[in-house]
Motif scaffolding. Structure first.
Motif, PDB file in Angstrom:
ATOM      1  N   VAL A 360      10.553  10.985   2.148  1.00 56.68           N
ATOM      2  CA  VAL A 360      10.740   9.575   1.844  1.00 56.68           C
ATOM      3  C   VAL A 360       9.737   9.196   0.765  1.00 56.68           C
ATOM      4  N   ASP A 361      10.122   8.274  -0.093  1.00 55.15           N
ATOM      5  CA  ASP A 361       9.234   7.862  -1.181  1.00 55.15           C
ATOM      6  C   ASP A 361       8.256   6.798  -0.681  1.00 55.15           C
ATOM      7  N   GLU A 362       7.060   6.797  -1.260  1.00 57.12           N
ATOM      8  CA  GLU A 362       6.063   5.808  -0.851  1.00 57.12           C
ATOM      9  C   GLU A 362       6.534   4.388  -1.137  1.00 57.12           C
ATOM     10  N   SER A 363       7.438   4.230  -2.081  1.00 60.68           N
ATOM     11  CA  SER A 363       7.957   2.892  -2.363  1.00 60.68           C
ATOM     12  C   SER A 363       8.683   2.305  -1.157  1.00 60.68           C
ATOM     13  N   ALA A 364       9.305   3.175  -0.339  1.00 60.84           N
ATOM     14  CA  ALA A 364       9.953   2.699   0.883  1.00 60.84           C
ATOM     15  C   ALA A 364       8.908   2.216   1.881  1.00 60.84           C
ATOM     16  N   VAL A 365       7.785   2.917   1.959  1.00 65.07           N
ATOM     17  CA  VAL A 365       6.674   2.467   2.802  1.00 65.07           C
ATOM     18  C   VAL A 365       6.164   1.123   2.301  1.00 65.07           C
ATOM     19  N   ASP A 366       5.991   0.998   0.982  1.00 63.53           N
ATOM     20  CA  ASP A 366       5.495  -0.252   0.396  1.00 63.53           C
ATOM     21  C   ASP A 366       6.412  -1.423   0.723  1.00 63.53           C
ATOM     22  N   ALA A 367       7.735  -1.185   0.661  1.00 60.80           N
ATOM     23  CA  ALA A 367       8.688  -2.267   0.945  1.00 60.80           C
ATOM     24  C   ALA A 367       8.552  -2.742   2.388  1.00 60.80           C
ATOM     25  N   ALA A 368       8.408  -1.797   3.311  1.00 53.49           N
ATOM     26  CA  ALA A 368       8.255  -2.163   4.715  1.00 53.49           C
ATOM     27  C   ALA A 368       6.926  -2.866   4.965  1.00 53.49           C
TER      28      ALA A 368
END
Length: 752
Positions: A360-368
């Motif tokens: 998973v990309d860190e951008s998905a973590v950032d969005a959450a």
């Protein structure tokens, strides 16, 4: 002495932007996110602990933090969210004496929050997430009637006021976020969580979900008021359609059934501004909701425009390892699907591994993380991380609980006009049955232990409210479950020697310390008298065997009898002869008062059925809004429910005129043709005649409760919501779904 605030020592000109209350909220979120490490971000997406493991009582009566809490905050240098800090019940093992109550709950929350903020490098406070299914599930919290009772009230305005009170109690304790069941729609009442549903109809559920969001959160705004709480709507989506009425079972749902029945309440909640939703346990077309990107992202976020938080249900993400092969990839799957915040899972604690491994990309973590932080800023936790409002008076909570219970009591049958009790000819009343003298079984699942003396049973209330000179006799008769008939003769003798018998039957969701629980809190081994609640599913819908024997014996005495059902789902009741029948869906601790008031005529039976009552489990499903096909009945039994959705009798009579269309409203003239004040619920149903897909028999599309004095006539105007409706339709207005089938229709051609 005022409570010092985090970062108070930092001069304003030196503060980072996320510490500036005057900065735009989104700018504060972006600034804070830019300063966080991946480890800190992952910590914000987890609420791994059970909150009751974070503290313990000290010998002097205070609280101290546990090693478990220290370990959890050390793990991610802070804490994203903590579930159930105030939870008290048989599962948590928390009760009076060792748990936080109304006097020290806020102090415990502050103690924990100070530790979390101090352990966080950036001073990020935690979200305290609490169960508020029918009132805050905490010691001394007001217990409201369950959702099925709310549905029976057909009164969104009253529910909004009750929800606002629950939110204020939560925030006064230092809690922040309320978990509330609202989105599940009853399709099979064998499901033990039927009590958590507003009913079987999507429109009724949608209107009550809106009221819940308005009451809990207040008017839509960037920031929540100090006495309002963001709500997590449970469960998204289709959990009420599990096969066989079994908890967490699969759902056989096509896209049309999902859209027409199970999504309207969620859509209404999102439009009302709900801060969060919880992904359900069930799967839709083979894909669990917590892994369903089409549901959580494409529909919820992209189509509906939802900008709030998505929480997974307890341990649901770990279950995805059955699909992915391990918990690291399970966490990546859920995050990619749209889950922001985990509940008790290991999988989300390993998201850093998932990012490093390219799952998973860190951008998905950032969005959450952005969504989690945004909720914390909306709550004002960076300025005031501790309880900031006074607790509302407990008397107000009791009054609201009783009022809601009173509004939900439903008179199903009274052919002999036994009710209300005519005390001029009644000098002896026998109050019998396993539910008659206890308030412990009047509240549903997810109820905290009550202090001794809290509440009133039907027996208590009748003794208190009956006119002077009326003798009240009592005999329990039997237990809620089992076949022990040893107490039946005493109850029958009391009934035979009386002018009226009040027979109080029903079920129970009460947990006890010897109940066995699954890791997510659902009952695993059913003990004592449990017949309903999470994990307590029934193959049939019968009451305990002895209850039927008691019913038959009391009715056989010939004494006029009023049967009262206190239950969390529609149980099957056989022919009761000439007895009157009332139902009260787990009306809460003071429900006995509401029932007694209705029996004695001090209040009207204002409730209407939010769910159809079957004759037997063998005929399920019996919901009113089935497809309008020409199927036949059964050879051995009627296919019709014993009592239809929307049904409920009054102590007076109402006449309905024909419906008329007036712009975007439908109007109908309603007259109280009886001899006393009463409340009717005007119900507007849609019947599609010519349409692009196979229609349902009826669809509720509007309703309004109307109170009228004897002889009073009123023209009632209801909004005609026909968004997405085409073809030729009928509008039918009546006081129940069954009556609507025979009502004079208003035909509309919407093809133009």
């Amino acid at each position: 002495m005022p409570t010092p605030q985090p970062a108070a020592a930092r001069a304003p000109e030196d503060r980072p932007r996320y510490r500036d209350p005057a900065a735009p909220l989104d700018a504060r979120v972006r600034d804070l996110l830019s300063r966080m490490t991946l480890r800190e971000k992952v910590g914000q997406l987890n609420q791994r602990m059970y909150g009751w493991n974070a503290y313990r009582r000290t010998p002097d009566g205070g609280f101290e933090l546990t090693e478990a809490l220290h370990a959890e905050t050390d793990r991610f240098e802070g804490l994203g969210a903590l579930y159930g800090l105030m939870r008290a019940d048989a599962w948590s093992g928390v009760g009076h004496g060792d748990g936080p109550d109304a006097h020290d709950g806020a102090a415990l929350a502050e103690l924990v929050q100070r530790h979390v903020v101090g352990r966080s490098r950036l001073g990020i406070p935690a979200l305290f997430v609490e169960e508020v299914p029918h009132g805050h599930m905490a010691l001394d919290g007001t217990v409201l009637p369950v959702n099925l009772a709310v549905g029976a009230s057909w009164d969104p305005g009253l529910y909004e006021r009750a929800a606002a009170h629950a939110a204020a109690e939560l925030r006064a304790r230092g809690g922040h976020v309320a978990l509330v069941s609202a989105l599940d729609v009853v399709r099979d009442p064998r499901w033990g969580r039927t009590e958590e549903c507003f009913g079987e109809d999507p429109h009724l559920a949608a209107r009550l979900t809106e009221a819940l969001v308005r009451g809990m959160q207040g008017e839509p705004a960037e920031r929540f008021a100090a006495d309002r709480a963001p709500v997590v709507l449970k469960h998204f989506a289709g959990q009420g359609a599990t096969v066989g009425g079994r908890n967490s079972a699969e759902s056989e749902l096509g896209p049309r059934e999902l859209r027409e029945i199970h999504l309207p309440a969620a859509r209404a909640g999102v439009r009302a501004g709900a801060a969060a939703v919880m992904a359900a346990y069930n799967e839709v077309d083979g894909l669990p909701c917590s892994a369903n990107r089409a549901l959580l992202t494409e529909l919820l976020r992209e189509s509906w425009g939802f900008e709030g938080l998505v929480m997974a249900d307890g341990l649901a993400v770990d279950r995805l390892a059955r699909i992915t092969g391990d918990k690291v990839s399970a966490g990546a799957l859920a995050l990619g699907a749209g889950v922001d915040l985990s509940l008790w899972d290991e999988a989300f604690t390993r998201l850093e591994e998932a990012v490093d491994g390219g799952l998973v990309d860190e951008s998905a973590v950032d969005a959450a993380v952005t969504r989690v932080l945004r909720l914390k800023f909306r709550l004002g936790l960076f300025e005031q991380p501790y309880a900031a409002c006074a607790s509302p008076p407990p008397e107000r909570g009791r009054a609201l609980s009783t009022e809601l219970a009173r509004a939900s009591v439903t008179l199903l049958r009274d052919d002999r006009r036994i009710l209300p009790v005519r005390t001029a000819g009644v000098s002896r009343i026998a109050v019998v049955g396993p539910q008659s003298a206890t308030s412990a079984h009047q509240s549903g699942d997810y109820t905290a232990p009550q202090r001794p003396g809290t509440g009133a049973s039907v027996l208590d209330a009748l003794r208190d409210l009956a006119p002077p000179g009326v003798e009240i006799r009592h005999a329990r008769g039997c237990a809620l479950t089992g076949g022990d008939l040893s107490g039946v003769p005493e109850a029958v003798a009391a009934a035979a020697a009386s002018d009226l018998a009040v027979l109080v039957l029903g079920g129970s969701s009460a947990r006890t310390p010897d109940t066995g629980f699954d890791a997510n809190g659902a009952a695993r081994t059913v003990v004592s008298e449990m017949t309903c609640g999470e994990g307590v599913d029934l193959a049939g819908l019968r009451l305990g065997r002895a209850q039927y024997a008691l019913l038959d014996a009391v009715v056989a005495t010939g004494t006029p009898t009023a049967v009262v059902l206190i239950q969390g789902r529609p149980h099957v009741l056989p022919d009761t002869g000439d007895a009157a029948v009332l139902t009260a869906w787990y009306p809460g601790p003071w429900g006995g008062e509401a029932i007694a008031e209705v029996l004695l005529g001090h209040a009207e039976p204002a409730g209407r059925l939010p769910v159809s009552v079957p004759r037997s489990a063998a005929q399920l499903p019996v919901h009113y809004n089935h497809k309008d096909t020409e199927y036949g009945g059964y050879v051995d039994e009627s296919a019709e429910p014993r009592h239809a959705f929307g049904h409920g009798l009054s102590y007076t009579a109402f006449d309905y005129g024909p419906p008329r269309r007036d712009g975007r409203t439908v109007t109908v003239e309603v007259t109280n043709s009886g001899a006393r004040y009463g409340r009717t619920v005007v119900q507007v149903y849609l019947r599609r005649l010519i349409t692009a897909s196979w229609p349902r028999t009826l669809e509720l599309c509007a309703f309004e409760g109307v109170g009228l004095a004897p002889g009073e006539r009123r023209t009632v105007a209801l909004p005609l919501e026909l968004e997405g409706v085409g073809g030729t339709v009928e509008i039918r207005v009546a006081d129940s779904s069954r009556a609507a089938l025979a009502a004079e229709p208003l035909v509309l051609d919407l093809r133009a």
